[in-house]
Enzyme design. Structure first.
Site, PDB file in Angstrom:
ATOM      1  N   GLY A 242       0.838  -1.199   0.000  1.00 28.66           N
ATOM      2  CA  GLY A 242       0.000   0.000   0.000  1.00 28.66           C
ATOM      3  C   GLY A 242       0.868   1.242   0.000  1.00 28.66           C
ATOM      4  N   GLY A 469       0.934  -5.993   4.534  1.00 29.55           N
ATOM      5  CA  GLY A 469       2.317  -6.446   4.647  1.00 29.55           C
ATOM      6  C   GLY A 469       2.940  -6.094   5.973  1.00 29.55           C
ATOM      7  N   THR A 470       2.185  -5.347   6.770  1.00 31.58           N
ATOM      8  CA  THR A 470       2.722  -4.887   8.046  1.00 31.58           C
ATOM      9  C   THR A 470       2.634  -5.958   9.117  1.00 31.58           C
ATOM     10  OG1 THR A 470       0.555  -3.931   8.406  1.00 31.58           O
ATOM     11  CG2 THR A 470       2.257  -2.473   7.603  1.00 31.58           C
ATOM     12  N   ALA A 512      -1.587  -0.877  14.570  1.00 34.44           N
ATOM     13  CA  ALA A 512      -1.197  -1.724  15.701  1.00 34.44           C
ATOM     14  C   ALA A 512      -1.809  -1.192  16.983  1.00 34.44           C
ATOM     15  CB  ALA A 512       0.323  -1.796  15.801  1.00 34.44           C
ATOM     16  N   ASN A 637       6.081  -7.651  17.893  1.00 32.70           N
ATOM     17  CA  ASN A 637       6.708  -8.818  17.273  1.00 32.70           C
ATOM     18  C   ASN A 637       8.010  -8.347  16.639  1.00 32.70           C
ATOM     19  OD1 ASN A 637       7.560 -10.761  15.413  1.00 32.70           O
ATOM     20  ND2 ASN A 637       5.483 -11.488  15.024  1.00 32.70           N
ATOM     21  N   LYS A 707       3.455   2.439  19.713  1.00 29.82           N
ATOM     22  CA  LYS A 707       3.513   3.715  18.980  1.00 29.82           C
ATOM     23  C   LYS A 707       3.410   3.575  17.462  1.00 29.82           C
ATOM     24  CE  LYS A 707       5.919   6.624  22.324  1.00 29.82           C
ATOM     25  NZ  LYS A 707       7.161   7.402  22.556  1.00 29.82           N
ATOM     26  N   GLY A 708       3.601   2.386  16.946  1.00 25.77           N
ATOM     27  CA  GLY A 708       3.478   2.211  15.488  1.00 25.77           C
ATOM     28  C   GLY A 708       4.804   2.356  14.789  1.00 25.77           C
ATOM     29  N   GLU A 711       5.971   4.251   9.520  1.00 21.46           N
ATOM     30  CA  GLU A 711       6.626   5.417   8.916  1.00 21.46           C
ATOM     31  C   GLU A 711       7.976   5.732   9.546  1.00 21.46           C
ATOM     32  OE1 GLU A 711       3.762   6.481   6.969  1.00 21.46           O
ATOM     33  OE2 GLU A 711       2.507   5.276   8.288  1.00 21.46           O
TER      34      GLU A 711
END
Lengths: 744, 203, 344
Positions: A242, A469-470, A512, A637, A707-708, A711
């Site tokens: 994406g 894909g994340t 997440a 993970n 926190k993700g 990016e």
């Protein structure tokens, strides 16, 4: 929280499907009796269609219809019907709506035929005439007409200046002022955009769409075509990349749905790789940065101004310069951001939108400033460390950037760097070490999740989010298994379907945190429902027990006070007489929380260290080592997380060295619209990449402390490469990508 | 104002060529299709045989997503006409292994997290299988170079490298065909390229 | 892609006859470029003649000590052929520098010569291009011409031939064997591709209906001192900005014989015999190489976006000659493969 699964390097649960080819993407649902649509794209950038001669094409046996503005009904009138969830302000493009051409490669017709090959051929002989008028596609010629956007799209924060930059500039003893630029870039996920619409009769559609948000696609389809949600089910089980390109529904979705409704048949429309250059892209920006430092190396003034392109019909905004007001400590900050309208399609969020562009300018300028101030670039950043978010005037919920600097530098061996450009060699090759870094929002949005335990003891957790894909399938399975104390094999996570509980778009690094925390909530609700069922069962030990008194482990519900008192979850479901017990989380609190002003500044950070080796005669550049140290809260993970950051580094290298969509302004057309000529890195470009996740515990950002990662890993990479090239060669290139010609 | 014509009428449709039976030997089975010569091997697999494991990323030989094995060699199925492959032994990702019985490469790709979105993955695996069949890739540098015909936009290259290397190493004499799965610290570099402490560069 | 019929030809003469009897017919070998161009509607054959069954896929020694490459041998089989590796390592290197392993597994040696340019405008029907549609103009001139030529260009066309293999074939004095309606003939490699002049639509000097059947390499393979240096926008799987095939015969440090050809700079692999003559008899030193490089690029013309290629080509020539000089006379017979290391 125990950690049977969270934080463990679980292999992807969707791995077997992906490596054997059974994972199905949008164009791979071969529904019966399906037609193929092929899009005809405009050869001109601006003007209008004056004639379409469809008759010879329609005469071909097997061609079902040629759709164009001449025969497509106006399903909707108002702009708001065409605005998806994240549409920026303006008037969205409407495919096949009228004769007007607004950008090169604009879809002008859809040829629908019995086979793909016939549709493609028929499209190639469709006779269309245009009147072309002058177009404007050159950003540098429109700096003067650039304007400050209003609200822009969701998430856009107009940059706020503070203090007095002029004063800060004068106070400084060392100064840097420079212009930066980069070209447009296209996402180019490996999977081309495609939609398969399955006609189920009576305007009931199953829509298999390539998207980062099934609900967003559904929203647009229901608004434009006036369909109820139950007639427009959108399914997206796997998305072949994406990077932002699927945040807005693309036109093939609307064309496929339109054709299906008009022909009352199943229809597939796939875009070609060339047509992947016909919609959103990372906008070209021209940037100006000025920095000043006092004698002690502290920043006395930061000025960052950017002009970005947008289309004639929408104001695409992103946060390009705002980060420069928060990454470093400085009282006097002047920021500016303007848009210039060009005859191009509206730009679109592309991995680390805004920040990736802005951090190139800021982080190269910081390197220049370090040299001007006579400081090591790392030391310079440490001296200007921000312990308080001055942009929002808020404390950080957590900020382990210092650890990124320390651990990243140690791993890289930064201490051994000698400052002078050209001072390090490996044989004949020039060696350069450069660094950079950045900051990205830690966002959590409301997301609905359903948790359902069946009589076999299998837990199914579902939410209409996406897998791009994340690792969404995997991390949500881990969280659910952990929450319910089940072995991971006993848990299935289901996503990508508008019949599932609603979830936000998959983007912005928020999935997440948003879906992950909701999985915990839903599992907690399920636990309560199971506990409630135990009250109906003959189990004295559990009578009157509250949810806080129990824990879930090994497929059982146990009393915390006496773990020998346990109920097997499967038995609880069976005792209920129902096939399953299920529960859904409430998004009410999350929605309310969004209305309140934040108490903390919540951000992920990174620091990147890059080594390049440059041939001193040929000026070929190889990135031989990268260390990317990331502070992003809890890592769910480390295996999939590391992959995310590895990918981000590859993106950064591409941005630094090769990626650009080159427009021929005479035609207003990107000319390198292929994967042969739009260069993305290949395997041979990639050498050692080391990812370090520094420990960052954060109990304020969200319950799981996430926190993700989508990016943040990309930030500073391109700048670090540029800085390393400077260190190797003494050549300061401020126009990305740094291709060989700029170094000769 | 300039007048622009797209697809001038001079190129008007000729008579379409009728379909013909074409028999392809795929994953050990003969499959007969009724197609015109203009159907590529890739489209034959995806659109006519429902073998959608083979992917279309560019349709022009520029990405490698469509890689399949023909007579043991990896090729871009998008640039081959199906009719040209009559009599060939075609192997697709579906023929390499199943979810229940993964091939060594498929298992290694999972173990090394050598993919993210998964779209380029079947092509990557077919390419690696072709290289292994041919015995051409032996060193990390060779694998990097020879896997460069397969783009991965997610950027999983270092994990692809370690997955392929593991299978190659596992096939060397002495390894007894067993897969060697080195203990891997997931926050560190790719296997076989654990970043050493930095040697001081020459100044 | 337009509609076409297909037949698999059984023999060369049958293929040639069939071509003559079908207007709009084309031969198809591996298809790697033709199918690509057909999808772009740049090529619109109405009949394809498959060559797979012709059996021209062998590589064998010739009585004069050379090597004959069957036109249908794949690029991969050629590059990895033991005779090519040991006797013509320059050819091995050039082939492996091009495309990708899967493309090389499909692409044929004859087809490699028949590749058409990768100029952006040639590929895009929305823009004028004299090569695609004679008389419409050259969009690359004054446009985005990073991939375009600097030598032997014309006002009609500045396209380059994209092949790497052909650069080595040019340097090695290859002879092209063809069959056509008027029988067989041979074409010297330097005469095979043409410069654009006023007829950029013609890539080569083949007569209508002629089919390449083989490539003859002469005995001299320069296996001791050679280099194929390719510079591009990424490390692999990209067309050359500039490439150089250099081959030397040395007597001590004195150059006895030399070959020099460039890729990525002209409408054909650019062999410069005058420059080669300048090398002969000279010491193999950087000075000599620089002088020769300047000579090769003496009449080069930049078109803006590609002007850097003039300087890049000079440096590449110097480097390639240096590499050819310094290389040890040992050849890895396993597979002459130089991974994309730094600077190459």
């Amino acid at each position: 929280m125990n950690t049977d699964y969270i934080g463990k390097p679980t292999s992807r649960v969707d791995g077997p499907a992906k490596v054997t080819g059974t994972a199905k993407y949008a164009a791979e649902y071969n529904v019966p009796n399906m037609l193929y649509g092929y899009v005809v794209s405009s050869p001109i950038a601006k003007g209008k269609i004056t004639k379409i001669d469809a008759a010879p094409v329609l005469a071909l046996a097997g061609v079902q219809q040629v759709f164009s503005h001449e025969n497509v009904p106006h399903f909707a009138i108002f702009d708001r019907s065409y605005q998806d969830e994240i549409a920026p302000g303006g008037s969205p493009f409407r495919p096949l709506y009228d004769a007007e051409i607004k950008f090169s490669l604009q879809p002008v017709a859809l040829v629908v035929a019995d086979t793909f090959e016939l549709a493609r051929y028929a499209a190639s002989v469709l006779h269309i005439e245009y009147e072309e008028v002058a177009h404007e596609t050159k950003l540098s010629q429109h700096i003067d007409d650039a304007y400050e956007p209003g609200k822009g799209k969701i998430g856009f924060q107009p940059p706020k200046s503070r203090g007095n930059f002029g004063k800060g500039w004068k106070e400084g003893v060392a100064h840097v002022e420079a212009q930066f630029s980069h070209h447009a870039q296209h996402h180019n996920p490996m999977e081309n955009f495609a939609t398969t619409v399955e006609w189920l009769g009576d305007k009931h559609l199953n829509i298999y769409d390539k998207t980062q948000g099934a609900f967003n696609s559904q929203l647009l389809v229901t608004k434009i075509f006036g369909l109820s949600k139950d007639r427009a089910r959108v399914i997206s089980k796997y998305t072949g990349g994406g990077f932002g390109s699927g945040l807005r529904p693309q036109y093939q979705l609307l064309l496929a749905v339109m054709a299906s409704l008009e022909l009352e048949r199943s229809v597939r429309v796939s875009l070609t790789r060339e047509q992947m250059f016909s919609f959103g892209h990372r906008p070209e920006t021209l940037q100006h940065v000025a920095l000043a430092t006092a004698a002690d190396g502290s920043l006395t003034g930061i000025n960052h101004f950017a002009v970005a392109e947008t289309s004639q019909f929408e104001d695409f905004t992103e946060n390009v310069v705002g980060w420069s007001g928060m990454l470093y400590d400085c009282k006097n900050v002047a920021l500016g951001y303007r848009l210039a309208k060009l005859d191009v399609y509206t730009p679109l969020d592309m991995r680390a939108p805004g920040a990736a562009s802005g951090s190139i300018a800021l982080e190269i300028a910081m390197d220049e400033m370090a040299y001007a101030a006579g400081l090591d670039p790392l030391e310079f950043r440490m001296r200007n460390y921000s312990d308080h978010d001055q942009a929002q005037d808020l404390p950080y919920s957590s900020k382990a950037l210092r650890k990124c600097y320390h651990e990243g530098a140690a791993k890289f061996g930064w201490k051994q760097r000698t400052a002078a450009p050209g001072s390090m060699r490996d044989g004949n090759l020039l060696v350069g070490w450069g660094m950079g870094g950045g900051v990205w929002d830690a966002t959590k949005l409301p997301a609905s999740v359903r948790a359902s335990l069946d009589a076999d003891g299998h837990l199914t957790v579902s939410s209409g989010t996406n897998e791009i894909g994340t690792g969404t399938y995997t991390i949500m399975t881990q969280i659910a298994a952990e929450s319910m104390g089940l072995p991971i094999e006993a848990v299935t996570f289901v996503l990508g379907d508008t019949e599932l509980p609603e979830s936000p778009l998959q983007g912005g690094s928020w999935t997440a945190a948003s879906v992950g925390n909701s999985v915990v909530e839903a599992c907690t609700k399920l636990g309560e429902a199971l506990l409630k069922q135990t009250q109906k069962m003959d189990s004295p030990a559990f009578k009157g027990v509250k949810i806080d008194d129990v824990q879930f482990a090994n497929g059982q519900m146990r009393l915390r006070s006496d773990s020998t008192q346990a109920m097997v979850l499967r038995d609880v479901v069976q005792a209920s007489g129902e096939p399953r017990i299920e529960a859904e989380n409430s998004t009410l609190l999350a929605k309310l929380a969004m209305l309140k002003p934040p108490k903390y500044s919540m951000h992920a950070h990174n620091a990147v260290f890059v080594e390049v080796k440059v041939d001193p005669d040929l000026m070929t550049v190889h990135v031989t080592r990268v260390v990317n140290a990331v502070a992003a809260g809890r890592i769910l993970n480390p295996k999939t997380a590391r992959s995310q950051v590895l990918g981000s580094v590859v993106w950064g290298l591409g941005m630094a060295l090769m990626e650009e969509s080159v427009m021929d302004h005479r035609f207003g057309r990107y000319m390198n619209h292929s994967l042969a000529e739009y260069h993305v890195p290949v395997n041979a470009d990639i050498h050692a990449i080391d990812v370090v996740f520094v420990n960052e515990e954060d109990d304020k950002v969200n319950p799981l402390g996430i926190k993700g990662l989508g990016e943040v890993g990309m930030l500073g990479v391109a700048a670090a490469v540029a800085n390393a090239i400077y260190h190797a060669t003494g050549k300061r290139v401020r126009d990305m990508p740094i291709t060989i010609d700029k170094l000769l | 104002m300039t007048h622009v014509t797209q697809a001038p009428l001079g190129m008007s449709p000729a008579t379409l060529v009728p379909t013909q039976p074409v028999t392809l030997h795929i994953n050990g089975q003969d499959r007969t299709l009724h197609i015109a010569p203009w159907t590529t091997l890739l489209d034959a697999l995806r659109e006519y045989l429902d073998l959608t494991g083979t992917k279309k990323g560019c349709d022009h030989g520029q990405c490698g997503a469509c890689t399949v094995l023909v007579d043991g060699k990896h090729i871009n199925s998008c640039l081959s006409l199906a009719v040209m492959q009559e009599g060939s032994e075609i192997q697709t990702i579906e023929g390499l292994g199943t979810e229940e019985s993964l091939s060594p490469l498929q298992q290694a790709f999972i173990d090394h997290d050598a993919f993210q979105c998964g779209y380029c993955t079947p092509g990557q695996i077919c390419s690696a299988q072709g290289l292994i069949n041919e015995g051409k890739a032996r060193t990390e540098a060779e694998v990097r170079e020879l896997m460069s015909g397969n783009l991965c936009r997610c950027g999983a290259y270092s994990n692809i490298l370690s997955a392929v290397m593991e299978v190659i190493e596992g096939q060397k004499p002495g390894a007894e065909g067993k897969i060697v799965m080195p203990e891997k610290e997931w926050s560190a570099g790719a296997a076989h390229q654990q970043m050493p402490p930095v040697a001081p560069p020459k100044k | 892609m337009n509609s076409f019929t297909f037949t698999q030809a059984a023999a060369v003469d049958a293929a040639v006859r069939e071509k003559a009897s079908h207007e709009g017919a084309a031969y198809i070998g591996g298809g790697t470029n033709l199918v690509d161009l057909m999808k772009e509607n740049v090529a619109r054959p109405t009949h394809l003649i498959g060559l797979k069954k012709l059996g021209l896929d062998t590589i064998e020694n010739t009585p004069d000590g050379g090597l004959r490459l069957g036109a249908l041998a794949t690029n991969a089989d050629t590059a990895y052929h033991p005779e090519v590796i040991s006797r013509y390592p320059l050819l091995n290197q050039a082939i492996l520098a091009g495309a990708s392993p899967q493309l090389r597994n499909m692409a044929t040696d004859g087809g490699n010569l028949m590749q058409r340019t990768r100029c952006y405008y040639f590929y895009d029907l929305a823009t004028p291009c004299n090569k695609r549609e004679p008389g419409t103009g050259c969009s690359a001139i004054g446009g985005y011409n990073r991939v375009c030529g600097i030598l032997g260009t014309s006002d009609s066309c500045i396209a380059t031939h994209p092949s790497d293999m052909c650069v080595a074939l040019a340097a090695l004095d290859t002879t092209v064997r063809v069959s056509g309606p008027n029988g067989e003939r041979t074409i010297k490699f330097e005469d095979f591709h043409r410069l654009p002049g006023d007829h950029p639509e013609r890539d080569n000097t083949l007569e209508p209906g002629e089919l390449i059947t083989g490539l003859d390499l002469p005995a001299k393979g320069f296996a001791q001192h050679f280099s194929y240096l390719k510079l591009r926008d990424r490390t692999s799987y990209a067309f050359a900005l500039v490439s150089v095939a250099a081959a030397l015969e040395l007597d001590g440090n004195t150059i006895k014989d030399a070959r020099l050809a460039l890729g990525g700079v002209a409408h054909k692999a650019w062999r410069d015999k005058a420059a080669e003559a300048l090398l002969v008899g000279q010491p193999a030193t950087a000075d000599t190489f620089r002088r020769v490089a300047a000579k090769v690029l003496e009449n080069a013309k930049g078109y803006g976006e590609n002007t850097f290629k003039i300087e890049l080509a000079k440096r590449a020539i110097v480097r390639a000659l240096k590499q050819a000089t310094e290389m040890k006379a040992t050849v890895d017979t396993n597979a002459y493969f130089q991974p994309s290391a730094f600077n190459s």
